[in-house]
Motif scaffolding. Structure first.
Motif, short mmCIF file in Angstrom:
data_model
loop_
_atom_site.label_atom_id
_atom_site.label_comp_id
_atom_site.label_asym_id
_atom_site.label_seq_id
_atom_site.Cartn_x
_atom_site.Cartn_y
_atom_site.Cartn_z
N GLY A 109 0.81 -1.21 0.00
CA GLY A 109 0.00 0.00 0.00
C GLY A 109 0.84 1.26 0.00
N TRP A 110 0.33 2.31 0.68
CA TRP A 110 0.95 3.61 0.63
C TRP A 110 1.43 4.05 2.01
CZ3 TRP A 110 1.41 6.07 -4.12
CH2 TRP A 110 0.68 5.51 -5.17
N ASN A 111 2.63 4.63 2.07
CA ASN A 111 3.14 5.25 3.28
C ASN A 111 3.03 6.76 3.16
OD1 ASN A 111 4.56 3.05 5.04
ND2 ASN A 111 5.21 2.58 2.95
N ASN A 112 2.49 7.39 4.20
CA ASN A 112 2.29 8.84 4.19
C ASN A 112 3.45 9.53 4.90
OD1 ASN A 112 1.04 11.38 5.90
ND2 ASN A 112 0.22 11.25 3.83
N LEU A 113 4.07 10.48 4.22
CA LEU A 113 5.13 11.31 4.79
C LEU A 113 4.61 12.73 4.94
CD1 LEU A 113 8.12 11.79 5.63
CD2 LEU A 113 8.61 12.22 3.21
N ARG A 114 4.71 13.29 6.15
CA ARG A 114 4.23 14.64 6.41
C ARG A 114 5.30 15.45 7.14
NH1 ARG A 114 0.20 13.89 9.83
NH2 ARG A 114 0.56 15.26 11.60
N VAL A 115 5.53 16.67 6.69
CA VAL A 115 6.50 17.57 7.32
C VAL A 115 5.78 18.85 7.70
CG1 VAL A 115 8.70 18.77 7.10
CG2 VAL A 115 8.34 16.61 5.88
N GLU A 116 5.84 19.22 8.98
CA GLU A 116 5.23 20.46 9.47
C GLU A 116 6.36 21.45 9.76
OE1 GLU A 116 2.61 19.69 12.73
OE2 GLU A 116 1.32 18.33 11.55
N VAL A 117 6.39 22.55 9.03
CA VAL A 117 7.49 23.52 9.08
C VAL A 117 7.04 24.77 9.81
CG1 VAL A 117 9.17 24.80 7.73
CG2 VAL A 117 8.31 22.61 6.87
N LYS A 118 7.80 25.14 10.84
CA LYS A 118 7.50 26.34 11.64
C LYS A 118 8.79 27.13 11.80
CE LYS A 118 4.20 23.49 14.20
NZ LYS A 118 3.93 22.85 15.52
N ASN A 119 9.01 28.07 10.89
CA ASN A 119 10.22 28.88 10.90
C ASN A 119 11.47 28.00 10.81
OD1 ASN A 119 8.79 31.34 10.96
ND2 ASN A 119 8.54 31.18 13.16
N ASN A 128 15.23 20.51 15.04
CA ASN A 128 15.10 21.73 15.84
C ASN A 128 15.89 22.90 15.29
OD1 ASN A 128 17.73 21.07 16.57
ND2 ASN A 128 17.12 20.12 18.50
N GLU A 129 16.61 22.67 14.19
CA GLU A 129 17.33 23.79 13.57
C GLU A 129 17.60 23.46 12.10
OE1 GLU A 129 20.63 26.98 14.97
OE2 GLU A 129 21.04 24.89 15.43
N LEU A 130 16.70 23.90 11.23
CA LEU A 130 16.92 23.72 9.80
C LEU A 130 18.20 24.45 9.39
CD1 LEU A 130 13.23 24.23 8.69
CD2 LEU A 130 14.49 22.07 8.60
N LYS A 131 18.99 23.82 8.53
CA LYS A 131 20.37 24.24 8.37
C LYS A 131 20.66 25.23 7.25
CE LYS A 131 21.81 21.87 11.86
NZ LYS A 131 22.33 22.57 13.05
N THR A 132 19.76 25.37 6.29
CA THR A 132 20.01 26.43 5.30
C THR A 132 19.59 27.75 5.93
OG1 THR A 132 17.85 26.54 4.22
CG2 THR A 132 19.35 24.78 3.50
N ASN A 133 20.01 28.84 5.32
CA ASN A 133 19.61 30.16 5.80
C ASN A 133 18.43 30.70 5.00
OD1 ASN A 133 21.70 30.10 7.64
ND2 ASN A 133 23.14 31.01 6.21
N GLN A 134 17.65 29.79 4.40
CA GLN A 134 16.54 30.18 3.54
C GLN A 134 15.21 30.05 4.26
OE1 GLN A 134 19.17 28.40 -0.14
NE2 GLN A 134 17.21 27.45 0.32
N ASP A 135 14.39 31.08 4.20
CA ASP A 135 13.09 31.01 4.86
C ASP A 135 11.94 30.85 3.87
OD1 ASP A 135 13.15 33.50 3.73
OD2 ASP A 135 13.01 34.62 5.61
N ARG A 136 12.27 30.77 2.56
CA ARG A 136 11.21 30.65 1.56
C ARG A 136 11.81 30.09 0.27
NH1 ARG A 136 8.25 34.18 -2.15
NH2 ARG A 136 6.01 33.77 -1.98
N GLY A 137 11.02 29.31 -0.46
CA GLY A 137 11.53 28.79 -1.72
C GLY A 137 10.58 27.78 -2.34
N GLU A 138 11.06 27.12 -3.39
CA GLU A 138 10.25 26.14 -4.10
C GLU A 138 10.02 24.89 -3.25
OE1 GLU A 138 10.96 26.03 -8.67
OE2 GLU A 138 12.93 26.30 -7.74
N ILE A 139 9.04 24.11 -3.66
CA ILE A 139 8.67 22.90 -2.94
C ILE A 139 8.48 21.77 -3.94
CG2 ILE A 139 6.21 23.47 -3.02
CD1 ILE A 139 5.92 22.26 -0.27
N GLY A 140 8.83 20.54 -3.54
CA GLY A 140 8.70 19.44 -4.49
C GLY A 140 9.02 18.09 -3.91
N LEU A 141 9.38 17.16 -4.80
CA LEU A 141 9.60 15.76 -4.44
C LEU A 141 10.99 15.32 -4.89
CD1 LEU A 141 6.13 14.36 -5.57
CD2 LEU A 141 6.87 14.80 -3.21
#
Length: 372
Positions: free
Chosen positions: A152-162, A178-191
């Motif tokens: 079947g299908w596995n669901n992957l979910r990411v909740e991003v808060k700053n 607890n600390e996303l490592k790029t210095n980017q706060d906005r950008g494209e999204i995909g797979l």
């Protein structure tokens, strides 16, 4: 009983103020709803930026995309904060399937499932992508044990808060970044897929969070940790032709480390060969640390690196090592830890120079060290 007379003009003004306030409140409420609206991105070619690595087709009564070795992004969509989720078809073969977000050119955040690693400690991993290079070896704290569905299908979910992201698989929270490592706060999204994986039911929910600009990590308060290195540009590595005499003749720039002392080299230095994992050519940089002491003494240098290293003290080689992925067996990951290697440095009175030649192919190009 006292009656207060209100002139018609004042009464009209009060009514108008209340009306305007009501409209403003309603618009604000509607705006909040709009910014938290779930959007499903259908798996059809017109919604995606892609090339030959993606095939869109009906499967299991769903619209799906079969992605083979590559990344695709949603057209005309920039993501900052919110929820991203997708279904991935169960796959027992060696494969990687995940979500990329805040993508700007060749830098992005990435979370993926290693579907062949069910019930193992590294079944799910997070990595920042710097200059088209994965860096999972440098962040061993951001992986998790997960039991995937075999059918079947596995669901992957990411909740991003700053700067923070929570990762869920099949509805269960399995990891907090607890600390996303790029210095980017906005950008494209995909797979993202390495080898072949099938995706379906891609959804985005944007959230209205207070703006928080992402900045470089603070320097460590531990005085023994080396928090700045002088670093050269990247060059192709040829062991037979490497000239150690060039150590003092190179052009260096100063680069700050992360708070832990980690120097993620790919974040600051672009390779000529990247994005092809172990098929990349080996490249190297030279890092330099100047050490001044008031008398002859011995200091303990604790350090780790990826992939390979040659250490020189005052122009003389004192250590050579290999910490590459699978260099010590098929299951060896090559993670780094500041206490993994220790050298006693015989320092002379005055100025001393420590050079580290850091050689890398893929999976994380880094150095970390401290002087006790």
């Amino acid at each position: 009983m006292i009656y207060q007379f209100i002139s018609p003009d004042i009464w009209k003004k009060k009514v108008m103020i209340r009306f305007i306030f009501s409209i403003f409140t309603l618009l604000s409420f509607q705006s909040t709803i709009a910014q938290n609206l779930e959007t499903k991105i259908n798996m059809v070619p017109s919604n995606w930026n892609y090339s030959k690595e993606a095939t869109f087709e009906k499967f299991d009564n769903r619209e799906t995309v079969l992605l083979n070795n590559g990344r695709i992004t949603v057209k005309n969509h920039k993501f900052e904060n919110g929820i991203i989720e997708v279904d991935v078809l169960a796959n027992g073969s060696r494969s990687f399937a995940g979500i990329t977000f805040r993508k700007q050119n060749e830098n992005m955040e990435e979370v993926y499932m290693r579907l062949h690693k069910s019930n193992q400690v590294d079944a799910v991993q997070y990595t920042p992508i710097f200059n088209n290079e994965s860096n999972w070896q440098l962040y061993k704290e951001y992986q998790a044990l997960v039991s995937f569905k075999k059918i079947g299908w596995n669901n992957l979910r990411v909740e991003v808060k700053n700067k923070v992201a929570d990762v869920f698989v099949n509805g269960k929270k399995i990891l907090t970044i607890n600390e996303l490592k790029t210095n980017q706060d906005r950008g494209e999204i995909g797979l993202f897929a390495l080898f072949s994986n099938r995706f379906s039911n891609f959804k985005i929910t944007t959230t209205n969070l207070l703006e928080q600009k992402i900045v470089d990590n603070d320097i460590s308060t531990n005085s023994s940790i080396i928090n700045k290195w002088l670093v050269t540009k990247s060059k192709l590595y040829n062991e037979e032709k490497f000239n150690y005499k060039s150590l003092y003749n190179e052009d260096y720039v100063e680069i700050k480390t992360e708070r832990s002392g980690l120097l993620p080299i790919s974040k600051h230095i672009k390779k000529s060969s990247s994005g092809n994992f172990e098929q990349n050519k080996e490249e190297y940089v030279i890092t330099q640390k100047n050490i001044h002491v008031d008398s002859d003494q011995i200091k303990l240098f604790s350090f780790d690196y990826s992939d390979k290293i040659i250490v020189y003290l005052n122009g003389s080689p004192i250590f050579k090592g290999n910490n590459a992925f699978r260099s010590k067996g098929l299951q060896y990951q090559g993670h780094i830890d500041i206490n993994s290697n220790k050298l006693y440095l015989n320092l002379k009175k005055g100025n001393n120079t420590l050079h580290c030649i850091i050689i890398d192919k893929a999976n994380g190009w880094g150095l970390i060290g401290k002087l006790d």
